[in-house]
Scaffold this motif. Structure first.
Motif, PDB file in Angstrom:
ATOM      1  N   LEU A 129       0.831  -1.198   0.000  1.00 44.16           N
ATOM      2  CA  LEU A 129       0.000   0.000   0.000  1.00 44.16           C
ATOM      3  C   LEU A 129       0.872   1.258   0.000  1.00 44.16           C
ATOM      4  O   LEU A 129       0.536   2.254  -0.638  1.00 44.16           O
ATOM      5  N   VAL A 130       1.968   1.204   0.733  1.00 41.87           N
ATOM      6  CA  VAL A 130       2.913   2.326   0.764  1.00 41.87           C
ATOM      7  C   VAL A 130       4.322   1.787   0.561  1.00 41.87           C
ATOM      8  O   VAL A 130       4.563   0.576   0.639  1.00 41.87           O
ATOM      9  N   LYS A 131       5.231   2.712   0.304  1.00 43.75           N
ATOM     10  CA  LYS A 131       6.640   2.307   0.156  1.00 43.75           C
ATOM     11  C   LYS A 131       7.537   3.361   0.773  1.00 43.75           C
ATOM     12  O   LYS A 131       7.120   4.499   1.028  1.00 43.75           O
ATOM     13  N   GLU A 132       8.760   2.974   1.002  1.00 42.26           N
ATOM     14  CA  GLU A 132       9.764   3.861   1.591  1.00 42.26           C
ATOM     15  C   GLU A 132      10.713   4.305   0.482  1.00 42.26           C
ATOM     16  O   GLU A 132      11.207   3.490  -0.297  1.00 42.26           O
ATOM     17  N   VAL A 133      10.930   5.611   0.369  1.00 44.36           N
ATOM     18  CA  VAL A 133      11.870   6.139  -0.625  1.00 44.36           C
ATOM     19  C   VAL A 133      12.875   7.022   0.091  1.00 44.36           C
ATOM     20  O   VAL A 133      12.622   7.517   1.193  1.00 44.36           O
ATOM     21  N   LYS A 134      14.036   7.244  -0.549  1.00 44.79           N
ATOM     22  CA  LYS A 134      15.093   8.029   0.085  1.00 44.79           C
ATOM     23  C   LYS A 134      15.659   9.077  -0.870  1.00 44.79           C
ATOM     24  O   LYS A 134      16.831   9.025  -1.234  1.00 44.79           O
ATOM     25  N   PRO A 135      14.831  10.046  -1.289  1.00 44.39           N
ATOM     26  CA  PRO A 135      15.391  11.127  -2.118  1.00 44.39           C
ATOM     27  C   PRO A 135      16.271  12.035  -1.273  1.00 44.39           C
ATOM     28  O   PRO A 135      15.890  12.430  -0.176  1.00 44.39           O
ATOM     29  N   LYS A 136      17.460  12.363  -1.789  1.00 46.05           N
ATOM     30  CA  LYS A 136      18.389  13.261  -1.086  1.00 46.05           C
ATOM     31  C   LYS A 136      18.671  12.770   0.329  1.00 46.05           C
ATOM     32  O   LYS A 136      18.735  13.547   1.301  1.00 46.05           O
ATOM     33  N   ASN A 137      18.805  11.437   0.476  1.00 47.70           N
ATOM     34  CA  ASN A 137      19.174  10.805   1.747  1.00 47.70           C
ATOM     35  C   ASN A 137      18.176  11.054   2.869  1.00 47.70           C
ATOM     36  O   ASN A 137      18.528  10.996   4.048  1.00 47.70           O
ATOM     37  N   LYS A 138      16.935  11.378   2.527  1.00 47.24           N
ATOM     38  CA  LYS A 138      15.912  11.578   3.541  1.00 47.24           C
ATOM     39  C   LYS A 138      14.828  10.528   3.359  1.00 47.24           C
ATOM     40  O   LYS A 138      14.248  10.413   2.283  1.00 47.24           O
ATOM     41  N   LYS A 139      14.559   9.751   4.405  1.00 47.18           N
ATOM     42  CA  LYS A 139      13.586   8.668   4.299  1.00 47.18           C
ATOM     43  C   LYS A 139      12.163   9.225   4.334  1.00 47.18           C
ATOM     44  O   LYS A 139      11.774   9.917   5.267  1.00 47.18           O
ATOM     45  N   LEU A 140      11.394   8.908   3.283  1.00 47.27           N
ATOM     46  CA  LEU A 140      10.010   9.358   3.180  1.00 47.27           C
ATOM     47  C   LEU A 140       9.105   8.182   2.865  1.00 47.27           C
ATOM     48  O   LEU A 140       9.559   7.145   2.368  1.00 47.27           O
ATOM     49  N   TYR A 141       7.804   8.373   3.121  1.00 49.74           N
ATOM     50  CA  TYR A 141       6.812   7.339   2.791  1.00 49.74           C
ATOM     51  C   TYR A 141       5.789   7.921   1.821  1.00 49.74           C
ATOM     52  O   TYR A 141       5.366   9.072   1.954  1.00 49.74           O
ATOM     53  N   MET A 142       5.433   7.130   0.819  1.00 46.67           N
ATOM     54  CA  MET A 142       4.448   7.544  -0.164  1.00 46.67           C
ATOM     55  C   MET A 142       3.698   6.329  -0.683  1.00 46.67           C
ATOM     56  O   MET A 142       4.062   5.189  -0.352  1.00 46.67           O
ATOM     57  N   LEU A 143       2.639   6.550  -1.442  1.00 48.03           N
ATOM     58  CA  LEU A 143       1.867   5.418  -1.961  1.00 48.03           C
ATOM     59  C   LEU A 143       2.732   4.524  -2.831  1.00 48.03           C
ATOM     60  O   LEU A 143       3.647   4.984  -3.510  1.00 48.03           O
ATOM     61  N   PHE A 144       2.401   3.252  -2.847  1.00 51.79           N
ATOM     62  CA  PHE A 144       3.238   2.247  -3.485  1.00 51.79           C
ATOM     63  C   PHE A 144       3.373   2.450  -4.996  1.00 51.79           C
ATOM     64  O   PHE A 144       4.419   2.200  -5.567  1.00 51.79           O
ATOM     65  N   ASP A 145       2.279   2.907  -5.651  1.00 52.85           N
ATOM     66  CA  ASP A 145       2.262   2.913  -7.114  1.00 52.85           C
ATOM     67  C   ASP A 145       2.558   4.260  -7.764  1.00 52.85           C
ATOM     68  O   ASP A 145       2.274   4.461  -8.948  1.00 52.85           O
ATOM     69  N   ILE A 146       3.139   5.223  -7.019  1.00 53.42           N
ATOM     70  CA  ILE A 146       3.516   6.492  -7.643  1.00 53.42           C
ATOM     71  C   ILE A 146       4.998   6.744  -7.431  1.00 53.42           C
ATOM     72  O   ILE A 146       5.625   6.147  -6.555  1.00 53.42           O
TER      73      ILE A 146
END
Length: 340
Positions: A129-146
């Motif tokens: 449902l959600v995923k973890e991303v790390k743009p610019k070394n900052k951990k963020l959470y957003m929807l899985f399919d975007i």
């Protein structure tokens, strides 16, 4: 309690509008063919039910209009398994869209303790449902399919903080050309337009497909939201318009009587007319003597004009082209010396 057929029909119609929010008035218009006897009050009940099932999300504007956006049935089914706190966290992540949101911000806004936030995020990640991303070394959470905003085309539109005009203009030209060639009948009078039921105007997805196939942008994966930015610029410049049109009939929008009830956003080009007036294609429109020295009984007059014979003796086909190109045959002013 299960979703009714009427509710599924309304959900399907909202889903057909794509990843945009649609207000209640527009939804009421869109369901007119599929559910003609649905009153405004009944629609409110249907929308509230769809929201409770997780099939739509809603948002209220500053002028108190309520907008709705459809979720897929697959997502809604997963949301049914979330508890109240997990759903609150999910909606917060969903509203962050492509920017994403940090775990600390989730805790701050929801007032939920850290351990529950962490377990909720882990559970939703497992369900995709959600995923973890790390743009610019900052951990963020957003929807899985975007995709994150910094992986989109948006970053290519800027160079050192300034708009990259080469990229923007190339995209605008390609989009406008694609829309223009599908907006007007070919080999017909320039004022000819398609009949009201015409379904060939391009949708956002068709324009996106054109950009992808053109390989104009190869560095990143271009998405709907990226091209919508370019189309919004063309709308602002008055080159195209966005309208709602009957969807191209397919198995998903046809009822048992063979009638299509779908509706979708399409884009139509506006023709760029040359600036001029009724005199422009004639010799008078560019005559150096017309304004101040050409009079009915003067030395220079319409009756003894030497420019008209030059123009009239040209091939008629050449004269027909003049209004569209704005070009006139060269005038031999030596034949008509300026009077002293």
């Amino acid at each position: 309690m299960e979703v009714t057929e009427e509710e599924l029909t309304v959900h399907k119609i909202i889903l057909e509008q794509g990843p945009i929010f649609v207000d209640e008035i527009k939804i009421h218009e869109l369901i007119e063919y599929a559910l003609p006897d649905t009153s405004w009050e009944q629609l409110q009940i249907i929308l509230e039910s769809l929201h409770s099932f997780g099939l739509v999300r809603k948002r209220q504007t500053h002028d108190e209009r309520v907008l709705y956006q459809a979720r897929t049935k697959e997502i809604a089914k997963k949301l049914q398994n979330l508890d109240e706190k997990e759903f609150e966290i999910y909606e917060l992540i969903e509203n962050s869209e492509r920017k994403g949101i940090a775990k600390s911000e989730i805790q701050k806004l929801t007032k939920i303790v850290q351990s529950i936030v962490e377990s909720s995020l882990k559970s939703m990640q497992d369900q995709q449902l959600v995923k973890e991303v790390k743009p610019k070394n900052k951990k963020l959470y957003m929807l899985f399919d975007i995709k994150p905003a910094d992986e989109s085309l948006s970053r290519l539109l800027y160079n050192n903080g300034e708009v990259d005009t080469l990229v923007v203009e190339a995209l605008k030209t390609t989009c406008y050309s694609f829309i223009y060639h599908r907006s007007f009948p070919k080999d017909m009078d320039e004022d000819a337009v398609y009949h009201p039921g015409y379904t060939g105007y391009p949708t956002l997805s068709k324009i996106l497909q054109c950009i992808i196939e053109s390989k104009l942008i190869a560095e990143v994966e271009v998405e709907d939201a990226d091209i919508r930015q370019i189309l919004d610029v063309l709308i602002y410049e008055g080159k195209i318009i966005r309208i709602f049109s009957g969807a191209i009939p397919d198995s998903d929008t046809m009822d048992i009587m063979g009638t299509s009830h779908g509706s979708q956003e399409v884009y139509v080009a506006r023709k760029q007319r040359a600036v001029g007036n009724a005199w422009t294609p004639t010799p008078c429109g560019r005559c150096p003597y017309f304004k101040d020295e050409c009079t009915e009984d003067g030395e220079i007059s319409p009756s003894n004009c030497v420019f008209y014979p030059q123009w009239l003796n040209r091939d008629p086909k050449e004269r027909e082209k003049i209004p569209w190109t704005g070009e006139l045959p060269p005038m031999d002013t030596s034949m008509y010396p300026r009077p002293k």
